[in-house]
Structure formats: C-alpha cells, structure tokens
Enzyme design. Structure first.
Site, PDB file in Angstrom:
ATOM      1  N   ASP A 332       0.640  -1.597  -0.007  1.00  0.00           N
ATOM      2  CA  ASP A 332       0.049  -0.351   0.022  1.00  0.00           C
ATOM      3  C   ASP A 332       1.093   1.057  -0.309  1.00  0.00           C
ATOM      4  OD1 ASP A 332      -2.086   1.637   0.573  1.00  0.00           O
ATOM      5  OD2 ASP A 332      -1.765   1.633   2.123  1.00  0.00           O
ATOM      6  N   ASP A 527      -1.132  -0.633   5.911  1.00  0.00           N
ATOM      7  CA  ASP A 527      -1.227  -0.179   7.520  1.00  0.00           C
ATOM      8  C   ASP A 527      -1.742  -1.039   8.675  1.00  0.00           C
ATOM      9  OD1 ASP A 527      -3.939   0.651   6.706  1.00  0.00           O
ATOM     10  OD2 ASP A 527      -3.600   2.733   6.839  1.00  0.00           O
ATOM     11  N   ASP A 531      -6.772  -1.500   5.925  1.00  0.00           N
ATOM     12  CA  ASP A 531      -6.660  -2.795   4.322  1.00  0.00           C
ATOM     13  C   ASP A 531      -6.185  -4.334   4.898  1.00  0.00           C
ATOM     14  OD1 ASP A 531      -5.022  -1.200   2.648  1.00  0.00           O
ATOM     15  OD2 ASP A 531      -3.147  -0.983   3.900  1.00  0.00           O
TER      16      ASP A 531
END
Length: 633
Positions: A332, A527, A531
């Site tokens: 991410d 994180d 997610d």
C-alpha cells in the site's frame, strides 16, 4: 549448574550416579549373577522411560521414543548384553537432558528478549497518594504514575509531565521517543526521565504488552508445513521401523529354525537367532526420531524469537515459512511507503467569488470527523476555528470523499471520481500531489493540492527486498495515476496500480496472485487498519507501523512494531535462514539414520553407532537449531 532447573539437576545427578554404578559393576571381577547388579544402574536411569512407555501403551499411544528405548534395552538384557542395555539408556537420558536444557534455554532467551510484562503499577488514589497494585487491578480511566526508570504498565494518555520513552522492547529500535501532555503512551516502554501521570485507556488484558506477549507465546500453535510433515512422518515412521525390526529378527530366526544348515542362505551362515535379535535391537535404537521431532520446531521457535527481538512479530511458523518463500511484495502507498503526513501545498479557487481561506474552510469543516490523513491535513491547514454547529448531514462515500451541509450550503469534498459521480467538471492542476476537489451547491469551487513524502528508507527497503530474493515489487494506491506514477518512479517499484477503491485492491491482489509460482508466496504490506481485507487475502499479510494499532495486530500475519519498510527485508532474511536450518536438520538426520540403519541391519553397526545415530544426531541437530536464536539478519 546455576542455569539448570531443579528437575534438570536431579536428572544430571541420576545420570552421574548411574554412570558410576555402571563402571563399578562393569569392572568388577566376573560374578555369578551380573544380571541383578546391572539392574541397579538400569533401574535408576531408566525407570521413568519404562513407566512412560507402559502408561502410553495403556492410553493407546504405543509407538514413541519411550517404547523404542524400552523395547531395545529390555531386549538387550534378555540377550545377555547387560552393559549395552544400561549404556544405551544412560546416553538416551543424556540426550534428553541436553534437549530439555536447549529448549529451556531458547525459551528463557525469548522470555528475556520479550521481558516487557510489568509486575506492578503506581495507582493514584482519590486523596492524591499512590498505591502499588497489580496492573490487572487497574481500570480504564484510572490515573497511574510512572517514575523514571520504570516500565509503563498500561496503555494511557499523558495528563502531566514530559519525558522520553525507550521503545526498544517493542520496536527493536534504540532511538527514544518523546512523550508530552496529550500523547498516547504504550505499555512495555521504559520511562527514561521525568515523572508521567497517565490516564489508562485500556485494561491490562487488552494492552499492547499483553497482546504482543500473547502473539509470541501462541506462535507455536500454527505449525509450518515442515513441522506438519515431521508430525505425520513420525506417526507412520515409528510403527514402520518397529515392524521392520521385528521382521529383521523373526525372518532369519525362522529360517535358522526351519532350514537345515546346508540349505541356509549365505547371509545366515555363522549366525544365531540371538545375533539377529541384537541387530534388531540396534535397529530400534538407531530409528528413534528425536532429532527431527525436537530440532525442527526448535528452529522455528528460535527464528520467531529472534524476529521478536527486532520488533517483528510473526503469528506462527506457517507464516514464517511462507515469508521465506516470498516472491512478490505488494505495498500500500500511503503510510506504508510514504510518511502518511500530508500537508496542504496549494489552494486554487475556481473563481474570484470564493477565497482560498473560504475554500479551505469549507473542505476542513466537511472533513472534520474523518480520521483519514488527508482530512487531518485539511483541518491542520484551516485558518478558521472548526465549529461543529456549522456542519450537518455528513455522508462519507467510500473511496471518493464526503458530502455535508456547511453553513446551509451543500458541500462535496473528494477526488475526481466523486466529481464524476456528481457530474461536475473538475479542473486539472500541474502541481505534483493529491487533488482534493470542492463543490458548493453543485458548482465547482476549486481544488486543494496535498502532498505526501516517501519514508526515508523506502527506496532502500525495496532494493533490499530484491537482494533478499523478492522478484517483483508492486504498489497499490487509491491516488491518481499522476501521483502514483511520480511516487513509483521515485521509489523504484516494478509496477503500480492507481485509483483503486478498497474492493479494487482485493481484485488487483487476486490478479497478482496468479503471477506467483506454485511454490512462491505473495506478501502484502499495509497499515493494517484500512487494508484488512487485502491483508487477509494475501499469503502473508504484513502490518506496517502497527505500534499499538489493534486492527493491525488482528488482521495481519506479521506485525512490524515500528514504521520502517526496511524491516520487511530483515524479516524475510531471518525466515529464509531459519528454513535453511530446518532443511539442514531434516536432511542430516534422515541421511545419518538411513546409513546407520542399513549398517545395523547388515550387522556392521554396533550399539555405539546406534547411540550416535540417536543421541549424537539429536545433539548436533539441536545445536544447529539454536543458531536461529542468535543469527544476524
């Protein structure tokens, strides 16, 4: 001796006494009944093995190492090999003592590395005095006092005081963190200077220190494929070798009894039934699977402990093994590869009717209840005081933005997809960064440019992953193509996918999973809060910068307790070295046992060789396994 437990000291004394008695009996002049004299050291050293074998047989667990040792040594007694029977049991107990010591040392080492459980808390009383209590007796909302040099017992918020905190036990990093009024403080940290008054925000059972210790202690419950293989192998291997040993004795003995001497095969000539019984007993001693059953879990235990020391929590050896086979790393962007601390770098009203301050105020008021980093940056840059009474009817649209009534006007704040949904033509911008578009009463009012910066070690972390054997690094983001392309070029990732909604990230990950080889694994790094679906779908979910984040600890398979992407390459390196040690032990133990089993069946291996194939191999395998606890990443 000081490092031995009382039980281990008793066993050591029993071993020494048995060895002395064995030597005394062995070097005495020939006696009429040596059998009875040899029974004394044998009973002293082997009574517990015989008892365990009988107890397990009564419970239906016949084929284990206790059964093998009992059968082999009792059989040796019946063939007149009294000294060998005692000797085999003696060295088996030496191996068991060393094995117990090695496992205990590993557990103590990990306990020392993770020695962050507080023993007491200074609870402030209503009259202002302080009472020392058990942390489990402190409730949420209570006030505790942490003095210099003490470990923070519970998670809390600083009410009074300023200090620096040593977070090495949580993150593996030596750089202290500052703490002042209003800051959140995590249990397990050490207060280095200044007295802190904290308001407790979580009960002890849910505190950071308890959750970390629970993860480490329960990691052994989720077994790797190697451990599962060894468990299944031992389940079938032990009865097979017992049957083979029985056949090694029974078939030649029957042939010797039934066939005349002239018709005997060449391999039976000059042998007696007792010779074959002795070979079968040696075969049983050699076949004991202790080296595999102990060394493989111990290797993973050491590797997980070493990773914990560096602030990398792995929830099980199955994830540790998957981490070692990582071929594709998916990141991410925001908060993982970038700092996640956005700042407003430009405000561009669409027309003169609205000022920059007014445009920014509209956006900040509409976003004031959101915890997203972009929303936080808008509020931080807002020149006006945020009055909640000015806002009503807030609606958050996932992956797009928010709409709200601000001062009686319908305001929409979000990305280009939200503008398309509202059928509003948004103006482009040449400045790098994320664009936050604003509409007022359905008309385009302008946009705000917000920029994020990559973490200091992000590019180095990606290079380290390639050196560690990761073949491809991919970045997923909900940001625009332009921003994602600029960040991808700056970081050096292989490919990126932009403008993704949360559901799009899952589908993108599904597509990437097809690019991994059958033996390879995909690791997703996020994180851990926004997610969770992607973390759960990946072969290995890694929560980045999850210090104190409950959602991260719950969703991920691997939790990094600091904010450094470079720790991922460290985790992969430790996992691969651990798996290498496991494979070394499996190959070494099986190879030595196979060779010595063959020699034993052919009559070329003595009981000394049998003891080496059992105790010696286990000793060397355990020594090799303990390297995992001290290896360098």
């Amino acid at each position: 001796m000081r490092t031995l437990t009382p039980k281990q000291r008793r066993n050591l004394g029993r071993i020494v006494l048995s060895a002395v008695l064995l030597a005394a009996v062995h070097f005495l002049p020939p006696l009429w009944q040596p059998f009875l004299l040899y029974l004394i050291p044998y009973g002293l050293i082997g009574w517990d093995v015989l008892w365990k074998a009988l107890r397990n047989i009564a419970h239906g667990q016949v084929f284990d190492e206790n059964f093998l040792m009992a059968l082999a040594t009792v059989g040796a007694f019946f063939t007149g090999e009294y000294a060998e029977a005692v000797f085999v049991m003696l060295f088996y107990q030496v191996g068991e003592l060393f094995q117990d010591y090695a496992v205990g040392k590993s557990r103590r080492s990990i306990a020392a590395l993770m020695d962050i459980r507080p023993e007491e808390a200074n609870l402030e009383q209503p009259d202002g005095s302080v009472a020392v209590v058990d942390p489990e007796d402190v409730a949420v909302g209570d006030i505790i006092v942490v003095k210099p040099g003490e470990r923070v017992p519970l998670d809390g918020v600083v009410l009074e005081g300023t200090s620096t905190l040593d977070t090495a036990a949580l993150t593996g990093e030596s750089v202290p963190r500052d703490a002042t009024v209003g800051d959140s403080v995590l249990s397990g940290c050490i207060n280095q200077r200044g007295v802190l008054r904290l308001r407790v925000t979580k009960p002890f059972a849910d505190s950071t220190v308890s959750r970390i210790l629970d993860l480490v202690e329960n990691a052994s419950e989720k077994k790797s494929r190697s451990e599962q293989f060894i468990t299944r192998f031992a389940r079938y291997y032990t009865p097979c070798v017992v049957i083979a040993a029985a056949a090694l004795f029974a078939i030649p003995a029957l042939l010797l009894a039934l066939l005349p001497a002239a018709s005997l095969p060449a391999f039976l000539l000059g042998t007696t039934w007792s010779d074959w019984l002795h070979r079968a007993l040696i075969f049983l001693v050699i076949s004991c699977p202790c080296a595999l059953v102990i060394s493989v879990p111990l290797s993973f235990f050491g590797g997980i402990g070493r990773a914990s020391q560096l602030g990398i929590l792995v929830k099980g050896s199955n994830y540790f093994e998957a981490l070692a086979h990582t071929e594709l790393a998916v990141f991410d962007k925001t908060g993982t590869l970038t700092q996640g601390t956005f700042s407003v770098t430009a405000v561009h009203p669409a027309e003169a009717a609205i000022s920059e301050d007014q445009l920014l105020t509209y956006a900040a008021l509409a976003e004031q209840w959101s915890d997203h980093p972009i929303s936080q940056s808008l509020r931080a840059a807002c020149p006006a005081e945020l009055d909640t009474d000015r806002v009503a009817d807030v609606e958050e649209i996932a992956g797009m933005g928010v709409t709200a009534m601000v001062d009686g006007h319908r305001v929409a704040v979000g990305n280009s997809r939200l503008m398309e949904r509202l059928s509003v033509n948004a103006l482009p911008c040449e400045l790098p960064g994320t664009l936050v578009h604003v509409t007022v009463d359905g008309f385009y009012a302008g946009h705000i440019v917000i920029s994020d910066r990559p973490k200091a070690d992000a590019r180095a972390a990606i290079e380290a992953l390639r050196k560690a054997g990761v073949q491809q690094v991919v970045m997923l983001t909900g940001d625009t193509q332009e921003v994602a392309a600029a960040m991808a070029a700056q970081l050096g990732v292989d490919q990126f996918r932009a403008e993704l909604l949360p559901a799009d990230k899952v589908s993108s990950l599904e597509a990437l999973l097809h690019e991994v080889s059958p033996r390879g694994k995909l690791a997703f790094v996020g994180d851990g809060i926004n997610d969770a679906p992607v973390l759960s779908r990946a072969d290995v979910g890694i929560a980045m910068g999850a210090l104190g984040a409950d959602a991260a600890i719950e969703a991920a398979d691997v939790v990094l307790m600091d904010d450094q992407p470079s720790k991922i390459a460290v985790a992969i390196s430790i996992a691969r070295k651990t798996v290498t040690i496991v494979h070394q032990n499996i190959i070494f133990a099986l190879s030595v046992k196979a060779v010595v089993l063959l020699l034993g069946a052919l009559g070329f291996a003595s009981m000394w060789a049998a003891v080496f194939a059992d105790v010696g191999v286990a000793f060397l395998a355990i020594l090799n396994a303990m390297r995992a606890l001290y290896m360098k990443p």
